[in-house]
Each structure stands twice: as structure tokens, then as C-alpha cells.
Scaffold this motif. Structure first.
Motif, PDB file in Angstrom:
ATOM      1  N   ILE A  14       0.914  -0.900   0.536  1.00  0.00           N
ATOM      2  CA  ILE A  14      -0.058  -0.117  -0.553  1.00  0.00           C
ATOM      3  C   ILE A  14       1.493   1.143  -0.456  1.00  0.00           C
ATOM      4  O   ILE A  14       0.260   2.562  -1.151  1.00  0.00           O
ATOM      5  CB  ILE A  14      -1.241   0.050   1.002  1.00  0.00           C
ATOM      6  CG1 ILE A  14      -1.779  -1.015   1.480  1.00  0.00           C
ATOM      7  CG2 ILE A  14      -1.910   0.996   1.630  1.00  0.00           C
ATOM      8  CD1 ILE A  14      -2.908  -0.903   2.053  1.00  0.00           C
ATOM      9  N   GLY A  15       2.352   0.851   0.667  1.00  0.00           N
ATOM     10  CA  GLY A  15       3.080   1.991   0.306  1.00  0.00           C
ATOM     11  C   GLY A  15       3.048   2.333  -0.621  1.00  0.00           C
ATOM     12  O   GLY A  15       3.994   3.127  -1.166  1.00  0.00           O
ATOM     13  N   LEU A  16       3.504   1.778  -1.221  1.00  0.00           N
ATOM     14  CA  LEU A  16       4.310   1.716  -2.332  1.00  0.00           C
ATOM     15  C   LEU A  16       3.658   2.681  -3.092  1.00  0.00           C
ATOM     16  O   LEU A  16       4.080   2.891  -4.168  1.00  0.00           O
ATOM     17  CB  LEU A  16       5.324   0.207  -2.894  1.00  0.00           C
ATOM     18  CG  LEU A  16       6.519  -0.211  -2.321  1.00  0.00           C
ATOM     19  CD1 LEU A  16       6.805  -1.448  -2.838  1.00  0.00           C
ATOM     20  CD2 LEU A  16       7.513   1.018  -2.289  1.00  0.00           C
ATOM     21  N   THR A  17       2.564   1.905  -3.849  1.00  0.00           N
ATOM     22  CA  THR A  17       1.413   2.244  -4.665  1.00  0.00           C
ATOM     23  C   THR A  17       1.011   3.720  -4.659  1.00  0.00           C
ATOM     24  O   THR A  17       0.985   4.461  -4.988  1.00  0.00           O
ATOM     25  CB  THR A  17      -0.108   1.134  -4.034  1.00  0.00           C
ATOM     26  OG1 THR A  17       0.498  -0.083  -4.444  1.00  0.00           O
ATOM     27  CG2 THR A  17      -0.990   1.935  -4.818  1.00  0.00           C
ATOM     28  N   ALA A  18       1.022   4.227  -2.860  1.00  0.00           N
ATOM     29  CA  ALA A  18       0.380   5.326  -2.819  1.00  0.00           C
ATOM     30  C   ALA A  18       1.979   6.476  -3.161  1.00  0.00           C
ATOM     31  O   ALA A  18       1.988   7.024  -3.779  1.00  0.00           O
ATOM     32  CB  ALA A  18       0.221   5.609  -1.494  1.00  0.00           C
ATOM     33  N   LEU A  19       3.362   5.474  -3.134  1.00  0.00           N
ATOM     34  CA  LEU A  19       4.773   6.271  -3.987  1.00  0.00           C
ATOM     35  C   LEU A  19       4.370   6.564  -4.685  1.00  0.00           C
ATOM     36  O   LEU A  19       4.474   7.623  -5.221  1.00  0.00           O
ATOM     37  CB  LEU A  19       5.366   6.220  -3.594  1.00  0.00           C
ATOM     38  CG  LEU A  19       6.664   6.858  -2.665  1.00  0.00           C
ATOM     39  CD1 LEU A  19       7.258   8.186  -2.935  1.00  0.00           C
ATOM     40  CD2 LEU A  19       8.090   5.752  -3.070  1.00  0.00           C
ATOM     41  N   MET A  23       4.022  10.215  -7.090  1.00  0.00           N
ATOM     42  CA  MET A  23       5.231  10.273  -7.783  1.00  0.00           C
ATOM     43  C   MET A  23       4.515  10.299  -9.774  1.00  0.00           C
ATOM     44  O   MET A  23       5.229  11.555 -10.306  1.00  0.00           O
ATOM     45  CB  MET A  23       6.711   9.668  -8.139  1.00  0.00           C
ATOM     46  CG  MET A  23       6.822   8.821  -6.580  1.00  0.00           C
ATOM     47  SD  MET A  23       7.863  10.335  -6.280  1.00  0.00           S
ATOM     48  CE  MET A  23       9.436  10.065  -6.926  1.00  0.00           C
ATOM     49  N   TRP A  24       3.579   9.927 -10.018  1.00  0.00           N
ATOM     50  CA  TRP A  24       3.081  10.146 -11.400  1.00  0.00           C
ATOM     51  C   TRP A  24       2.274  11.611 -11.540  1.00  0.00           C
ATOM     52  O   TRP A  24       2.463  12.010 -12.619  1.00  0.00           O
ATOM     53  CB  TRP A  24       1.902   9.222 -11.150  1.00  0.00           C
ATOM     54  CG  TRP A  24       1.026   8.939 -11.966  1.00  0.00           C
ATOM     55  CD1 TRP A  24       1.383   9.001 -14.070  1.00  0.00           C
ATOM     56  CD2 TRP A  24      -0.401   9.547 -12.586  1.00  0.00           C
ATOM     57  NE1 TRP A  24       0.203   8.670 -14.769  1.00  0.00           N
ATOM     58  CE2 TRP A  24      -0.433   9.818 -14.070  1.00  0.00           C
ATOM     59  CE3 TRP A  24      -1.181  10.055 -11.661  1.00  0.00           C
ATOM     60  CZ2 TRP A  24      -2.217  10.102 -14.469  1.00  0.00           C
ATOM     61  CZ3 TRP A  24      -1.975  10.962 -12.057  1.00  0.00           C
ATOM     62  CH2 TRP A  24      -2.804  10.759 -13.282  1.00  0.00           C
TER      63      TRP A  24
END
Length: 53
Positions: A14-19, A23-24
Motif C-alpha cells: 500500500i505504501g509503495l502504491t501511494a508513493l 510520483m505519477w
């Protein structure tokens, strides 16, 4: 203790998805004109209805 083996990868995912989403949004210019949106509401020119029927 066994629950941590499931919860830690889920939290990291979830944290990597939010990051990645953040960034996008930076890459696509979502934060380029922060003052423009705040000042746009003060101008009356954009409040007129369209003249084309």
C-alpha cells in the motif's frame, strides 16, 4: 506473530502504491500551479454562462 507475515507485505504494498501515485502526479504536473487555482475563484470573467446555445 504469524499475522505480521501477512500485514507487513500488505502495508509495504500500500505504501509503495501511494508513493507511485504521488510520483505519477508530480510527473504529470498536478502541482505546477498552486496559486492559480486559489486566485481563479476571485475573477468574475470565468463565471459568465456560455453564449453558445
Amino acid at each position: 506473530m504469524k499475522d505480521y507475515f501477512y500485514l507487513i507485505p500488505i502495508a509495504l504494498g500500500i505504501g509503495l502504491t501511494a508513493l507511485a501515485a504521488f510520483m505519477w502526479s508530480l510527473k504529470n504536473g498536478q502541482y505546477d500551479d498552486l496559486e492559480g487555482a486559489a486566485e481563479r475563484i476571485l475573477h468574475d470573467e470565468t463565471d459568465r454562462p456560455s453564449e453558445h446555445p
